[in-house]
Scaffold this motif. Structure first.
Motif, PDB file in Angstrom:
ATOM      1  N   ALA A 194       5.519  -1.370   6.327  1.00  0.00           N
ATOM      2  CA  ALA A 194       6.966  -1.544   6.444  1.00  0.00           C
ATOM      3  C   ALA A 194       7.672  -0.190   6.367  1.00  0.00           C
ATOM      4  N   GLU A 195       7.236   0.656   5.437  1.00  0.00           N
ATOM      5  CA  GLU A 195       7.877   1.966   5.251  1.00  0.00           C
ATOM      6  C   GLU A 195       7.844   2.770   6.545  1.00  0.00           C
ATOM      7  N   ALA A 196       6.665   2.796   7.170  1.00  0.00           N
ATOM      8  CA  ALA A 196       6.509   3.602   8.380  1.00  0.00           C
ATOM      9  C   ALA A 196       7.416   3.072   9.502  1.00  0.00           C
ATOM     10  N   ILE A 197       7.474   1.762   9.639  1.00  0.00           N
ATOM     11  CA  ILE A 197       8.274   1.166  10.721  1.00  0.00           C
ATOM     12  C   ILE A 197       9.764   1.409  10.488  1.00  0.00           C
ATOM     13  N   VAL A 198      10.177   1.224   9.244  1.00  0.00           N
ATOM     14  CA  VAL A 198      11.591   1.408   8.910  1.00  0.00           C
ATOM     15  C   VAL A 198      12.010   2.855   9.177  1.00  0.00           C
ATOM     16  N   ALA A 231      -0.525  -6.847   0.258  1.00  0.00           N
ATOM     17  CA  ALA A 231       0.131  -5.617  -0.199  1.00  0.00           C
ATOM     18  C   ALA A 231       1.190  -5.167   0.808  1.00  0.00           C
ATOM     19  N   GLY A 232       0.928  -5.422   2.076  1.00  0.00           N
ATOM     20  CA  GLY A 232       1.874  -5.054   3.119  1.00  0.00           C
ATOM     21  C   GLY A 232       3.159  -5.865   3.029  1.00  0.00           C
ATOM     22  N   LEU A 233       3.021  -7.181   2.846  1.00  0.00           N
ATOM     23  CA  LEU A 233       4.210  -8.025   2.713  1.00  0.00           C
ATOM     24  C   LEU A 233       4.974  -7.634   1.454  1.00  0.00           C
ATOM     25  N   ALA A 234       4.217  -7.340   0.380  1.00  0.00           N
ATOM     26  CA  ALA A 234       4.877  -6.918  -0.860  1.00  0.00           C
ATOM     27  C   ALA A 234       5.685  -5.646  -0.612  1.00  0.00           C
ATOM     28  N   GLY A 235       5.141  -4.739   0.200  1.00  0.00           N
ATOM     29  CA  GLY A 235       5.845  -3.492   0.522  1.00  0.00           C
ATOM     30  C   GLY A 235       7.166  -3.775   1.222  1.00  0.00           C
ATOM     31  N   LEU A 236       7.136  -4.696   2.156  1.00  0.00           N
ATOM     32  CA  LEU A 236       8.361  -5.066   2.873  1.00  0.00           C
ATOM     33  C   LEU A 236       9.378  -5.683   1.916  1.00  0.00           C
ATOM     34  N   LEU A 237       8.891  -6.611   1.081  1.00  0.00           N
ATOM     35  CA  LEU A 237       9.812  -7.307   0.177  1.00  0.00           C
ATOM     36  C   LEU A 237      10.406  -6.350  -0.861  1.00  0.00           C
ATOM     37  N   ALA A 238       9.645  -5.324  -1.213  1.00  0.00           N
ATOM     38  CA  ALA A 238      10.180  -4.323  -2.140  1.00  0.00           C
ATOM     39  C   ALA A 238      11.336  -3.571  -1.482  1.00  0.00           C
ATOM     40  N   GLY A 284       6.909 -19.527   5.114  1.00  0.00           N
ATOM     41  CA  GLY A 284       7.618 -19.459   6.388  1.00  0.00           C
ATOM     42  C   GLY A 284       6.923 -18.543   7.380  1.00  0.00           C
ATOM     43  N   PRO A 285       7.403 -17.275   7.470  1.00  0.00           N
ATOM     44  CA  PRO A 285       6.876 -16.377   8.514  1.00  0.00           C
ATOM     45  C   PRO A 285       5.357 -16.173   8.437  1.00  0.00           C
ATOM     46  N   LEU A 286       4.807 -16.015   7.220  1.00  0.00           N
ATOM     47  CA  LEU A 286       3.376 -15.713   7.149  1.00  0.00           C
ATOM     48  C   LEU A 286       2.538 -16.897   7.624  1.00  0.00           C
ATOM     49  N   LEU A 287       2.846 -18.102   7.115  1.00  0.00           N
ATOM     50  CA  LEU A 287       2.073 -19.269   7.513  1.00  0.00           C
ATOM     51  C   LEU A 287       2.226 -19.518   9.017  1.00  0.00           C
ATOM     52  N   GLU A 337       7.026  -6.573  13.658  1.00  0.00           N
ATOM     53  CA  GLU A 337       6.450  -5.299  14.076  1.00  0.00           C
ATOM     54  C   GLU A 337       5.189  -4.978  13.257  1.00  0.00           C
ATOM     55  N   MET A 338       5.239  -5.293  11.979  1.00  0.00           N
ATOM     56  CA  MET A 338       4.056  -5.076  11.131  1.00  0.00           C
ATOM     57  C   MET A 338       2.881  -5.912  11.639  1.00  0.00           C
ATOM     58  N   ALA A 339       3.172  -7.169  11.986  1.00  0.00           N
ATOM     59  CA  ALA A 339       2.108  -8.068  12.460  1.00  0.00           C
ATOM     60  C   ALA A 339       1.502  -7.546  13.760  1.00  0.00           C
ATOM     61  N   ALA A 340       2.377  -7.047  14.634  1.00  0.00           N
ATOM     62  CA  ALA A 340       1.904  -6.600  15.943  1.00  0.00           C
ATOM     63  C   ALA A 340       1.153  -5.283  15.862  1.00  0.00           C
TER      64      ALA A 340
END
Ligand code: ADP
Ligand code: MG
Ligand code: ZN
Length: 476
Positions: A402-406, A369-376, A348-351, A394-397
């Motif tokens: 994810a941790e830092a943004i959250v 690893a970044g997406l995995a971080g978000l999903l965790a 979905g979002p990644l593709l 926000e991660m993409a931009a």
């Protein structure tokens, strides 16, 4: 009378070798015109071609990946024709003794598995590129492409519909890309397809007369051109006419195929063994070494994704169609326990992100690893499903984690029971009339209170936890 179509494809794959097939010139695409040329690829008299070993290696990889038998001895031939993009007046190709034959590609179709047989795979050189001035009687030739290596993959006439032709072509493209022998780009012409099409009365054993379609530089055009051609041939036959064996061009603007030239026969090309090149013998050890070095191929990987990760076949098909995307998925799944969730996010979002930017998975703005971080964070309840999409964007931009943004945006999900209880109490105090109505039997108001809690926290609170605490307080 009912007709059935019969289709066979000839696919030319440009090989990703550093140098050309018979000289040391660079085979790279995109250089200034006529800068990658030498006496050999310019067809000067007296020069001798020398076969590039890397080309044979690529052909062997493709041949073994498609279950072909490798010829212990194969030979190069001269295919003679005169055209200004061919400086020698002949193309070096393989004719009587191709490097490989009798392979197959397996497809998963809606009606079950289908096997398309491969008749032969052979090596040859590409021709140069002509461009015609639309305003003046002038044509220009760029010979950078002359001598760039190709393999031609010829199928048996086993394909039964335009959609199946598309499936076969996509599968073949996935294989060359997994093998890293070709970048598989139809639009740029590094992966080209000619379609041979005929129709015959349903159930007949003999093949009808075929036409050969050219200028099919996207999957959509391949399918549309074949579709058109089947209908055209049916019409001709139903009106009592005969099909001419000819080469036709797909005209995208007209949405139809148009005659280009009568189909050549092999004898028109006056093929003969090239006296400048020795017969090619391939030792058994070389074949075995190449076989041992083959990667896991798309069909096997798809089956494994279903088996090992428990994914639906549909998901597995999409994820494994591209080797980098499959690698991305697997890297992610190593860190996140739930494969279906990872699959949903990747498909979905990644593709979506990759397609929008025309990017490959390797260049994804969010690494695996970044997406995995978000999903965790979502999995542990630290981020709500609702906020996750915003964090992803926000991660993409920004390229941040994810941790830092959250942490920065205060998007962390409120999951502390004491905090939720304080929030719920406040909402109840602010809405005494609704509380009374609820207690008087209007239990539908539960949705209203949950909505208030979501609004107050911008969706950061776990609705299930809110529900539990609300029930407890309202029913006291
Ligand atoms: P060429 O086009 O160079 O003459 P072939 O005769 O070997 O080469 O055929 C090329 C392709 O045409 C193959 O993919 C083959 O499967 C396909 N083909 C041959 N005969 C027919 C037919 N009657 N209908 C559809 N496809 C055909
Ligand atoms: Mg042909
Ligand atoms: Zn050269």
């Amino acid at each position: 009378m009912e007709f059935e179509p019969v289709i066979g494809l000839e696919v030319h794959a440009q090989l990703k070798t550093k140098t050309k097939i018979f000289c040391g010139c660079s085979a790279e695409f995109g250089a200034p015109p006529n800068s990658h040329v030498c006496p050999v690829c310019l067809g000067m008299p007296g020069v001798l071609p020398v076969l590039n070993r890397a080309v044979v290696e690529c052909a062997l990889r493709m041949a073994l990946a498609t279950g072909c038998t490798i010829a212990r001895t194969s030979r190069f031939a001269r295919k003679n024709y005169f055209y200004p993009d061919l400086p020698k007046g002949y193309q070096i190709s393989q004719y009587e003794l191709p490097i490989a034959a009798h392979g197959h590609v397996d497809l998963d179709s809606a009606d079950g598995p289908r096997r398309i047989r491969i008749r032969r795979i052979h090596m040859e050189e590409d021709a140069g590129k002509l461009s015609h001035d639309p305003h003046r009687p002038v044509s220009r030739v760029d010979l950078n492409r002359a001598g760039v290596p190709l393999i031609e993959i010829v199928s048996e006439p086993d394909i039964g519909s335009p959609a199946e032709a598309g499936d076969y072509l996509r599968q073949l493209r996935a294989i060359v890309r997994y093998l890293e022998v070709c970048d598989g780009n139809l639009e740029e012409g590094s992966f080209r397809c000619d379609a041979n099409v005929s129709v015959r009365p349903k159930g007949a054993a003999a093949l009808g007369t075929r036409t050969e379609l050219k200028n099919l530089n996207s999957f959509r055009f391949v399918e549309k051109a074949i579709e058109f051609e089947i209908e055209r041939q049916k019409e001709v036959l139903l009106e009592g006419g005969r099909i001419l064996q000819e080469t036709r061009l797909w005209d995208q603007a007209l949405g139809r195929t148009v005659p280009m030239r009568g189909k050549e026969e092999a004898h028109d090309y006056r093929y003969f063994p090239d006296p400048d090149l020795l017969p090619l013998s391939i030792e058994a050890e070389w074949i075995e070494r190449v076989r041992g070095g083959l990667p896991e191929l798309p069909a096997a990987r798809k089956a494994r994704f279903v088996e090992q990760h428990g994914l639906p076949a549909y998901d597995a098909g999409i994820l494994t169609a591209d080797r980098e995307l499959a690698d991305y998925f697997e890297e992610c799944v190593q860190r996140v326990a739930d494969p279906k969730t990872v699959s949903n996010w990747v498909m979905g979002p990644l593709l979506g992100l990759l397609n929008a930017g025309g990017l490959s998975a390797k260049r994804a703005p969010i690494p695996a690893a970044g997406l995995a971080g978000l999903l965790a964070l979502v999995g542990s309840g630290a981020v709500s499903a609702k906020s996750a999409k915003a964090v992803f964007e926000e991660m993409a931009a920004s390229g941040r984690s994810a941790e830092a943004i959250v942490a920065e945006k205060g998007l962390a999900q409120i999951s502390d029971d004491a905090a939720i209880e304080a929030l719920v109490r406040e909402i109840l105090e602010r809405n005494p009339r609704e509380v009374e109505a609820y207690r008087g039997g209007k239990t539908k108001l539960m949705g209203f209170f949950v909505g208030e809690a979501m609004k107050a926290t911008r969706g950061r609170v776990n609705p299930k936890a809110v529900n539990t605490i609300l029930s407890k307080l309202l029913n006291q």
